[in-house]
Design an enzyme around this catalytic site. Structure first.
Site, mmCIF file in Angstrom:
data_model
loop_
_atom_site.group_PDB
_atom_site.id
_atom_site.type_symbol
_atom_site.label_atom_id
_atom_site.label_comp_id
_atom_site.label_asym_id
_atom_site.label_seq_id
_atom_site.Cartn_x
_atom_site.Cartn_y
_atom_site.Cartn_z
ATOM 1 N N LYS A 78 0.865 -1.188 0.000
ATOM 2 C CA LYS A 78 0.000 0.000 0.000
ATOM 3 C C LYS A 78 0.896 1.231 0.000
ATOM 4 O O LYS A 78 2.057 1.170 0.424
ATOM 5 C CB LYS A 78 -0.859 -0.002 1.270
ATOM 6 C CG LYS A 78 -2.087 0.846 1.176
ATOM 7 C CD LYS A 78 -3.260 0.110 0.587
ATOM 8 C CE LYS A 78 -4.460 1.015 0.432
ATOM 9 N NZ LYS A 78 -5.602 0.310 -0.126
ATOM 10 N N GLY A 181 -21.304 6.708 4.303
ATOM 11 C CA GLY A 181 -20.332 7.099 3.283
ATOM 12 C C GLY A 181 -20.883 6.854 1.895
ATOM 13 O O GLY A 181 -21.164 5.712 1.532
ATOM 14 N N GLY A 183 -19.483 7.877 -1.145
ATOM 15 C CA GLY A 183 -18.477 8.238 -2.148
ATOM 16 C C GLY A 183 -18.546 7.279 -3.314
ATOM 17 O O GLY A 183 -19.615 6.767 -3.668
ATOM 18 N N VAL A 185 -17.720 4.149 -3.820
ATOM 19 C CA VAL A 185 -18.291 2.815 -3.614
ATOM 20 C C VAL A 185 -19.708 2.913 -3.054
ATOM 21 O O VAL A 185 -20.624 2.248 -3.544
ATOM 22 C CB VAL A 185 -17.412 1.974 -2.659
ATOM 23 C CG1 VAL A 185 -18.022 0.592 -2.474
ATOM 24 C CG2 VAL A 185 -15.991 1.854 -3.182
HETATM 25 P P1 NAI Z 1 -14.510 7.951 -1.273
HETATM 26 O O1 NAI Z 1 -13.488 8.881 -0.742
HETATM 27 O O2 NAI Z 1 -14.963 8.115 -2.685
HETATM 28 O O3 NAI Z 1 -15.820 7.997 -0.359
HETATM 29 C C1 NAI Z 1 -15.787 8.050 1.014
HETATM 30 C C2 NAI Z 1 -17.026 8.831 1.438
HETATM 31 O O4 NAI Z 1 -17.130 8.780 2.852
HETATM 32 C C3 NAI Z 1 -16.982 10.302 1.030
HETATM 33 O O5 NAI Z 1 -18.172 10.661 0.368
HETATM 34 C C4 NAI Z 1 -16.835 11.037 2.369
HETATM 35 O O6 NAI Z 1 -17.443 12.321 2.362
HETATM 36 C C5 NAI Z 1 -17.533 10.066 3.307
HETATM 37 N N1 NAI Z 1 -17.176 10.201 4.707
HETATM 38 C C6 NAI Z 1 -15.970 10.459 5.269
HETATM 39 N N2 NAI Z 1 -16.070 10.492 6.612
HETATM 40 C C7 NAI Z 1 -17.361 10.233 6.898
HETATM 41 C C8 NAI Z 1 -18.098 10.112 8.112
HETATM 42 N N3 NAI Z 1 -17.516 10.298 9.304
HETATM 43 N N4 NAI Z 1 -19.410 9.816 8.034
HETATM 44 C C9 NAI Z 1 -20.023 9.638 6.844
HETATM 45 N N5 NAI Z 1 -19.371 9.757 5.662
HETATM 46 C C10 NAI Z 1 -18.079 10.055 5.703
HETATM 47 O O7 NAI Z 1 -13.950 6.490 -1.007
HETATM 48 P P2 NAI Z 1 -14.411 5.133 -1.680
HETATM 49 O O8 NAI Z 1 -13.525 4.848 -2.817
HETATM 50 O O9 NAI Z 1 -15.871 5.140 -1.861
HETATM 51 O O10 NAI Z 1 -14.017 4.087 -0.535
HETATM 52 C C11 NAI Z 1 -14.824 3.926 0.623
HETATM 53 C C12 NAI Z 1 -14.162 2.921 1.543
HETATM 54 O O11 NAI Z 1 -14.029 1.670 0.860
HETATM 55 C C13 NAI Z 1 -12.741 3.299 1.988
HETATM 56 O O12 NAI Z 1 -12.518 2.840 3.286
HETATM 57 C C14 NAI Z 1 -11.850 2.535 1.017
HETATM 58 O O13 NAI Z 1 -10.568 2.243 1.563
HETATM 59 C C15 NAI Z 1 -12.663 1.265 0.846
HETATM 60 N N6 NAI Z 1 -12.386 0.576 -0.400
HETATM 61 C C16 NAI Z 1 -12.560 1.232 -1.595
HETATM 62 C C17 NAI Z 1 -12.304 0.547 -2.773
HETATM 63 C C18 NAI Z 1 -12.558 1.180 -4.102
HETATM 64 O O14 NAI Z 1 -12.578 0.458 -5.124
HETATM 65 N N7 NAI Z 1 -12.773 2.488 -4.171
HETATM 66 C C19 NAI Z 1 -11.788 -0.818 -2.774
HETATM 67 C C20 NAI Z 1 -11.726 -1.432 -1.458
HETATM 68 C C21 NAI Z 1 -11.982 -0.721 -0.326
#
Ligand code: NAI
Length: 357
Positions: A78, A181, A183, A185
């Site tokens: 990572k 969350g 975002g 995903v």
């Molecule tokens: P992202 O950054 O696009 O979305 C994260 C979302 O969580 C954002 O909309 C943010 O505003 C929100 N957020 C942050 N703190 C918060 C809180 N306290 N309460 C509510 N919402 C909050 O990230 P993504 O790509 O969607 O990833 C989400 C999770 O999944 C992360 O932990 C990431 O490591 C994990 N993940 C993502 C993968 C991917 O393909 N993108 C693959 C495997 C795991």
């Protein structure tokens, strides 16, 4: 450092600082026993270097386990790029990062994680070929592009398996899911759940993301500090890690926890706490493997969409097996997943040793 729980016998940890671009970060290679260490690059505003180091080590070890359980010929690594304040990192920072990845000579292969886009990875690719999650070569291509939709698909399939195992329901119609969350995903997951007839309760610190989910998926919004404790069937953590801990677990109402976030348990004991509370936990690195399956197969040169889909569908089968073993052996699911991963890593070590002999 060597004795800290998060270090866990990492093979290699590299700190870098490129003066010209101010790119600062850490690359951690936990294990290359099963193949080149692969895992995404996260951009985050860490309060201090120690937090960045702990994060990258925990995530890197998680990647070894994730890739092993997903059956990929890849090790675990990572990277984190340290950001100050709200500034966006420019293309030159990603190019400098690419140069460091190149210098590692293929020990580490990078891709997207939180805060990093396909466009950023295209900048990394100007300096190194040890990168995946690149723009699709053609719109209909099975691999390439943003891996988030495939992560969401894996989470959706895993969540369905957990609902079957814990709630004895064959589909998701009428099942209530709290998504924390929204975002990359979380948003895709909401769409899949909505299409399957689930009712959604959502929260995000970004009001626009919440509004989108309410408008497009008929979700009900709740404040961010209440999303974990909703009276729902399933909790899907899709923000950041460590949300499941001593303080929060005793207040959960959901019977299933199945979401995308990495490192959902603050510590190992929290998995036992969930088990004792009768909450079925889909181990994070098993259920969220859709993205790494996609970028991993892309890196390995796979182009057949059916191969990618079959591997992602395998997440549901793997979780079925983990839940069944948990039920019959009365063991928390995270322990079963860890044992599975260690077993595959141990087999990999034997193969490496046999080749060397
Ligand atoms: P992202 O950054 O696009 O979305 C994260 C979302 O969580 C954002 O909309 C943010 O505003 C929100 N957020 C942050 N703190 C918060 C809180 N306290 N309460 C509510 N919402 C909050 O990230 P993504 O790509 O969607 O990833 C989400 C999770 O999944 C992360 O932990 C990431 O490591 C994990 N993940 C993502 C993968 C991917 O393909 N993108 C693959 C495997 C795991």
């Amino acid at each position: 450092m060597f004795d800290s729980e998060s270090f866990d016998a990492h093979e290699h940890v590299c700190f870098f600082h490129d003066e010209a671009t101010e790119a600062r970060g850490i690359i951690a290679v936990h294990s290359s026993v099963l193949g080149p260490a692969m895992g995404g690059c996260r951009v985050w505003n860490y309060p201090d270097t120690a937090s960045a180091l702990t994060d990258v080590l925990r995530l890197s070890r998680g990647m070894s386990y994730k890739n092993a359980v997903a059956g990929l010929p890849l090790g675990g690594g990572k990277a984190v790029l340290i950001r100050s304040g709200e500034e966006r990192l420019g293309d030159s920072v990603f190019e400098a990062f690419g140069e460091v990845v190149r210098q590692l000579g293929g020990r580490y292969v990078t891709a997207e994680d939180v805060g990093v886009s396909v466009r950023n990875m295209a900048c990394v690719a100007r300096r190194t070929s040890f990168v995946s999650g690149l723009p699709k070569q053609a719109p209909e291509s099975a691999v390439g592009g943003d891996p988030s939709p495939r992560t969401a698909l894996g989470v959706y399939l895993g969540l369905r398996a957990a609902v079957r195992a814990r709630l004895d329901r064959s589909g998701l119609a009428g099942v209530t899911v709290a998504v924390q969350g929204l975002g990359s995903v979380g948003r895709h997951l909401c769409r899949l759940l909505r299409e399957a007839g689930a009712a959604l309760v959502v929260a995000d610190i970004d009001p626009d993301a919440v509004e989108y989910a309410c408008t497009h998926f008929g979700a009900t919004a709740v404040p961010v500090d209440q999303i974990l404790f909703q009276q729902v069937d399933v909790l899907a953590p899709c923000a950041l890690g460590a949300g499941l801990n001593e303080a929060s677990i005793s207040r959960l109402c959901a019977k299933v926890v199945a979401g995308a976030a990495n490192n959902q348990l603050r510590c190992e004991t929290d998995g036992q706490r969930l088990f004792d509370a009768g909450i079925l936990y889909a181990p994070d690195y098993v259920i969220n493997a859709g993205g790494i399956i996609s970028v991993g197969l892309e890196y390995l040169g796979e182009t057949d969409a059916r191969v990618v889909s079959t591997r992602i569908a395998g997440i549901e089968t793997t979780l079925d097996a983990i839940f069944e073993r948990s039920r019959t052996t009365r063991t928390p699911t995270h322990r079963i997943a860890d044992a599975m991963a260690r077993e595959r890593l141990a087999r990999g070590r034997c193969t490496v040793a046999a080749r060397a002999a």
